[in-house]
Design an enzyme around this catalytic site. Structure first.
Site, PDB file in Angstrom:
ATOM      1  N   GLU A 244     -19.484 -16.229  43.771  1.00  0.00           N
ATOM      2  CA  GLU A 244     -19.682 -14.826  43.777  1.00  0.00           C
ATOM      3  C   GLU A 244     -18.957 -14.134  42.780  1.00  0.00           C
ATOM      4  O   GLU A 244     -17.759 -13.645  43.130  1.00  0.00           O
ATOM      5  CB  GLU A 244     -19.712 -14.265  45.287  1.00  0.00           C
ATOM      6  N   CYS A 278     -18.040  -5.059  44.048  1.00  0.00           N
ATOM      7  CA  CYS A 278     -18.751  -6.068  42.890  1.00  0.00           C
ATOM      8  C   CYS A 278     -20.171  -5.476  42.604  1.00  0.00           C
ATOM      9  O   CYS A 278     -20.519  -5.559  41.416  1.00  0.00           O
ATOM     10  CB  CYS A 278     -18.952  -7.528  43.539  1.00  0.00           C
TER      11      CYS A 278
HETATM   12  P1  NAD Z   1      -9.561 -13.179  40.877  1.00  0.00           P
HETATM   13  O1  NAD Z   1     -10.528 -14.062  40.155  1.00  0.00           O
HETATM   14  O2  NAD Z   1      -8.356 -12.699  40.224  1.00  0.00           O
HETATM   15  O3  NAD Z   1      -8.885 -13.615  42.019  1.00  0.00           O
HETATM   16  C1  NAD Z   1      -9.702 -14.187  43.457  1.00  0.00           C
HETATM   17  C2  NAD Z   1      -9.086 -15.136  43.967  1.00  0.00           C
HETATM   18  O4  NAD Z   1      -8.745 -16.427  43.308  1.00  0.00           O
HETATM   19  C3  NAD Z   1      -7.629 -14.819  44.478  1.00  0.00           C
HETATM   20  O5  NAD Z   1      -7.702 -15.389  45.842  1.00  0.00           O
HETATM   21  C4  NAD Z   1      -6.989 -15.730  43.593  1.00  0.00           C
HETATM   22  O6  NAD Z   1      -5.439 -15.952  44.276  1.00  0.00           O
HETATM   23  C5  NAD Z   1      -7.612 -17.107  43.364  1.00  0.00           C
HETATM   24  N1  NAD Z   1      -7.241 -17.977  42.255  1.00  0.00           N
HETATM   25  C6  NAD Z   1      -6.561 -17.276  41.188  1.00  0.00           C
HETATM   26  N2  NAD Z   1      -6.488 -18.370  40.441  1.00  0.00           N
HETATM   27  C7  NAD Z   1      -7.016 -19.508  40.864  1.00  0.00           C
HETATM   28  C8  NAD Z   1      -7.343 -20.892  40.400  1.00  0.00           C
HETATM   29  N3  NAD Z   1      -7.149 -21.362  39.407  1.00  0.00           N
HETATM   30  N4  NAD Z   1      -8.100 -21.448  41.475  1.00  0.00           N
HETATM   31  C9  NAD Z   1      -8.340 -21.298  42.488  1.00  0.00           C
HETATM   32  N5  NAD Z   1      -8.190 -19.802  43.181  1.00  0.00           N
HETATM   33  C10 NAD Z   1      -7.500 -19.018  42.164  1.00  0.00           C
HETATM   34  O7  NAD Z   1     -10.241 -11.897  41.451  1.00  0.00           O
HETATM   35  P2  NAD Z   1      -9.980 -10.595  42.174  1.00  0.00           P
HETATM   36  O8  NAD Z   1      -9.402  -9.738  41.065  1.00  0.00           O
HETATM   37  O9  NAD Z   1      -9.227 -10.911  43.325  1.00  0.00           O
HETATM   38  O10 NAD Z   1     -11.386  -9.892  42.423  1.00  0.00           O
HETATM   39  C11 NAD Z   1     -12.011  -9.099  41.811  1.00  0.00           C
HETATM   40  C12 NAD Z   1     -13.277  -9.617  41.087  1.00  0.00           C
HETATM   41  O11 NAD Z   1     -14.003 -10.119  42.368  1.00  0.00           O
HETATM   42  C13 NAD Z   1     -14.137  -8.818  40.301  1.00  0.00           C
HETATM   43  O12 NAD Z   1     -14.495  -9.476  39.205  1.00  0.00           O
HETATM   44  C14 NAD Z   1     -15.294  -8.534  41.395  1.00  0.00           C
HETATM   45  O13 NAD Z   1     -16.356  -8.305  40.808  1.00  0.00           O
HETATM   46  C15 NAD Z   1     -15.492  -9.731  42.167  1.00  0.00           C
HETATM   47  N6  NAD Z   1     -15.976  -9.854  43.341  1.00  0.00           N
HETATM   48  C16 NAD Z   1     -17.372 -10.327  43.400  1.00  0.00           C
HETATM   49  C17 NAD Z   1     -18.128 -10.216  44.470  1.00  0.00           C
HETATM   50  C18 NAD Z   1     -19.287 -10.725  44.734  1.00  0.00           C
HETATM   51  O14 NAD Z   1     -19.897 -10.818  45.808  1.00  0.00           O
HETATM   52  N7  NAD Z   1     -20.278 -11.243  43.470  1.00  0.00           N
HETATM   53  C19 NAD Z   1     -17.544  -9.535  45.667  1.00  0.00           C
HETATM   54  C20 NAD Z   1     -16.358  -9.013  45.389  1.00  0.00           C
HETATM   55  C21 NAD Z   1     -15.530  -9.194  44.309  1.00  0.00           C
END
Ligand code: NAD
Length: 521
Positions: A244, A278
Site C-alpha cells: 500500500e 495516502c
Molecule cells: P517509509 O517508506 O519511509 O517507511 C515505512 C516503513 O518502512 C517504516 O516502518 C520504515 O521503518 C520501514 N522501512 C524503511 N526501510 C525499510 C526497508 N529497507 N525494509 C523494510 N522496511 C523498511 O514511509 P513513511 O514515510 O513512513 O510513510 C509515508 C508513505 O506511506 C507515503 O508515501 C504515503 O503515501 C504512504 N502511505 C500509503 C498508504 C496506502 O494505503 N496506500 C497509507 C498510508 C501511507
C-alpha cells in the site's frame, strides 16, 4: 592455569528516541529490536500459530473483540498517546481509533464466510466420482510494516485481518511513531490475556528488512521507494507481499458542480491530517468557467482553519506535521513551483516555532512540469490548475505514475460516474471524499506504483491465506483407473474420442466436417 576475567559491560540495546512533533521534545525512549531478536520473535510466534489457527474463526474473534473493547475502555489514554506521538489534533486521532474498532467488527462478520471451505462441482463428468474442496489456510507468520501517518491503524489495524485469518503477526511500526502500536501489543499480551500470537519489533529500516527475511507474508504500507526495496528483498525468498504505497490523488471539478461543496471537500480532502493521508487530494483540476469562484472559496476556507495543539476536546483542524523530514519535501515542492511561475494565494512557508509546523498552502498557475503536480507532497498543500474541459482534466488526472484514489465533482452524478470509470485509480469518490476508504466492505488498493493488493473487503482477510485444493473419492475406489498404466490402442481410441466429445462443439464433436476443423473456419 589462571584465568583473568575482565568485567563484562552490560549489553545495552540501541535506543530509539520518539519526539513530540508539536514541540520537538523527547516523548519516549525505547530499546530497539535487533535483527537477531526479530528472528527470535518470529520463531516464538511460529510455535504459537497452530493452536491459534485451531481455535477457529469464532475462537479467534473472541480475543479480537476483547481488543476492541480494551481500545474503547482505554480510549482517552490511547488518543492522548496518538496525539502526542503524531502531532494530530483530536479529530484525526479519533478517526484512527474508530477505524480500529470497525476493522474488528467488519472482519468478525465477514470472516466465517470468507474463510469457509468451498465445495466445487467438477465440470468434467469423468471426475464426478470425486469430491473437490477448496480450503483456505493462513500464511503462518505475517509481518506488517507500517508508516507514520496513521501509525496505529495502518500497522496494528492491518494485523487484525491476518489474525482473523489464523496467522500470527509481527508488527513493525514506523520509528517516528511506534508508541500506540507498541501499547496495543502490550495490552494484547498483558491486559487482554490473549494467546502470544501478536508481537512488535521496534526500530529503523533494517528491522523492517530483517522482518521481511523472517516471515511468510509481508503487508507493507509506506513510500514507493521503500515498497520497491521490500518487494525486491521478499523476492529472494519468494515471500508474497501486499504493498500500500504513495499517491498523487487528483480532484476533478466539472463546470456543473456544486461549487460550495466542491470547495469544502477539496479543503478537507487535501488538508485533513495536514495532508498526510495516502488518499489526500494532492492536485486539483477545475473547468475554466467556475475556476475563479472555486479558488476564491478554497482560499477563504483555508484561511479560516485553526492550527495548533488540542487535547481531549476538539479545538483545531490542523495539528503539527508528524515527520520533520517531510517538511523538507513540502518546502522543496512549494519553492520549486514558485521558481517555475506558481503563485501562492495563502500560506507557503514553514512556521518558525519549535516542532514541525507548515502553513496550509494554496498554489495556482501550476502545471505538470512542477514536482508539486507529479510527485507525492504529503503535506498541507493544494495546487489548483485551470483546465479547458473534462477531457483535459481526465488526461491530466491520468498523467501520473500513481493510481491510488481520486475525486470527481459534477452536478450530474451519472456523468460523474462515467468520468470516474475513466480515471486510473483503485478508488474514486463522486461528489465526495473518503467514502471508499471508510467503507471496509469494498477493496482499498492502488494501481500503478501505488501498490499491489488491497486492504479492505473480503481480500483483507483472504490475502493472508493460501488456497489448498483437496480431492477425495465420493465412491469406493477400484484397484486402478482406466487412464493409469498400462496404455493400449483401445485406451488411446477411447481417450481421443472422449477428448473430442468434451472439447469440440457442433459437428466437430462427431469427427465430421474435418475440413472445417483443419482450415479453422
Ligand atoms: P517509509 O517508506 O519511509 O517507511 C515505512 C516503513 O518502512 C517504516 O516502518 C520504515 O521503518 C520501514 N522501512 C524503511 N526501510 C525499510 C526497508 N529497507 N525494509 C523494510 N522496511 C523498511 O514511509 P513513511 O514515510 O513512513 O510513510 C509515508 C508513505 O506511506 C507515503 O508515501 C504515503 O503515501 C504512504 N502511505 C500509503 C498508504 C496506502 O494505503 N496506500 C497509507 C498510508 C501511507
Amino acid at each position: 592455569m589462571s584465568t583473568r576475567t575482565t568485567p563484562r559491560k552490560p549489553v545495552t540495546a540501541p535506543v530509539l528516541q520518539v519526539h513530540r512533533p508539536a514541540d520537538g521534545t523527547v516523548l519516549a525512549e525505547l530499546p530497539m529490536t535487533t535483527a537477531a531478536q526479530v528472528h527470535e520473535k518470529v520463531e516464538a510466534l511460529r510455535v504459537a500459530q497452530p493452536a491459534w489457527e485451531a481455535l477457529g474463526v469464532a475462537g479467534r474473534a473472541r480475543h479480537l473483540e476483547n481488543l476492541r473493547d480494551w481500545l474503547l475502555d482505554n480510549q482517552e489514554r490511547m488518543l492522548g498517546l496518538m496525539q502526542a506521538e503524531a502531532g494530530k489534533p483530536r479529530a484525526d486521532a479519533m478517526i484512527e481509533l474508530g477505524w480500529m474498532g470497525d476493522i474488528v467488527n467488519t472482519m468478525a462478520a465477514g470472516s466465517p464466510k470468507w474463510l469457509a471451505d468451498r465445495h466445487v462441482r467438477p465440470h468434467l463428468p469423468l471426475l464426478a466420482t470425486r469430491r473437490f474442496t477448496v480450503v483456505r489456510r493462513p500464511f503462518p507468520v505475517v509481518g506488517v510494516i507500517g508508516p507514520w501517518n496513521f501509525p496505529t491503524v495502518l500497522c496494528a489495524g492491518d494485523g487484525i485481518p491476518a489474525l482473523f485469518a489464523g496467522a500470527v503477526v509481527l508488527l513493525k511500526p514506523s520509528e517516528i511513531t511506534p508508541l500506540a502500536c507498541a501499547e496495543v501489543v502490550r495490552a494484547w499480551r498483558e491486559d487482554i490475556g490473549a494467546p502470544p500470537v501478536l508481537d512488535v519489533a521496534i526500530g529503523l529500516g533494517e528491522v523492517g528488512a530483517a522482518l521481511v527475511d523472517a516471515v511468510d507474508f509481508v503487508h507493507f504500507t509506506g513510500s514507493v521507494r521503500t515498497g520497491m526495496l521490500v518487494a525486491e528483498r521478499a523476492a529472494k525468498t519468494v515471500t508474497p507481499v501486499s504493498l500500500e504505497l504513495g499517491g498523487k490523488d487528483p480532484f476533478v471539478v466539472l463546470r456543473d458542480s456544486n461549487i460550495a461543496r466542491a470547495a469544502n471537500c477539496a479543503v478537507f480532502s487535501g488538508l485533513a491530517n495536514n495532508g498526510q493521508v495516502c488518499v489526500s487530494t494532492e492536485r486539483i483540476y477545475v473547468e475554466a468557467p467556475i475556476y475563479d469562484e472555486f479558488v476564491a472559496r478554497v482560499v477563504a476556507n483555508v484561511r479560516a482553519l485553526r492550527r495548533g495543539t488540542d487535547g481531549p476536546h476538539i479545538g483545531v483542524e490542523l495539528g503539527a506535521m508528524t515527520s520533520a523530514a517531510q517538511i523538507g519535501i513540502v518546502e522543496d515542492h512549494v519553492r520549486e513551483a514558485i521558481s517555475k511561475g506558481a503563485r501562492v494565494l495563502t500560506g507557503g512557508s514553514r512556521v518558525e516555532r519549535a516542532g514541525n509546523w507548515f502553513e496550509p498552502t494554496v498554489l495556482v498557475d501550476v502545471d505538470h512540469s512542477m514536482k508539486v503536480m507529479v510527485e507525492e507532497t504529503f503535506g498541507p498543500v493544494l495546487p489548483i490548475m485551470k483546465v479547458a474541459d473534462a477531457e483535459e482534466a481526465i488526461r491530466l488526472a491520468n498523467d501520473s505514475e500513481f493510481g491510488l484514489s481520486a475525486t470527481v465533482f459534477s452536478g450530474d452524478v451519472k456523468r460523474g460516474e462515467q468520468v470516474a470509470r475513466r480515471i486510473e485509480a483503485g478508488s474514486v469518490n463522486v461528489n465526495d471524499y473518503g467514502s471508499t476508504t471508510t467503507c471496509l466492505d469494498v477493496p482499498m488498493g492502488g494501481w500503478k506504483k501505488s501498490g499491489i493488493g488491497s486492504r479492505a473487503g473480503s481480500t483483507a482477510v483472504t490475502k493472508y491465506t493460501r488456497t489448498q485444493a483437496i480431492a477425495s473419492p465420493r465412491v469406493p475406489t477400484l484397484d486402478t483407473e482406466a487412464w493409469w498404466f498400462p496404455y493400449s490402442p483401445l485406451k488411446q481410441g477411447v481417450v481421443e474420442w472422449g477428448l473430442r466429445l468434451l472439447n469440440a462443439r457442433g459437428l466437430r464433436r462427431l469427427g465430421l466436417r474435418r475440413d472445417l476443423a483443419v482450415d479453422g473456419r
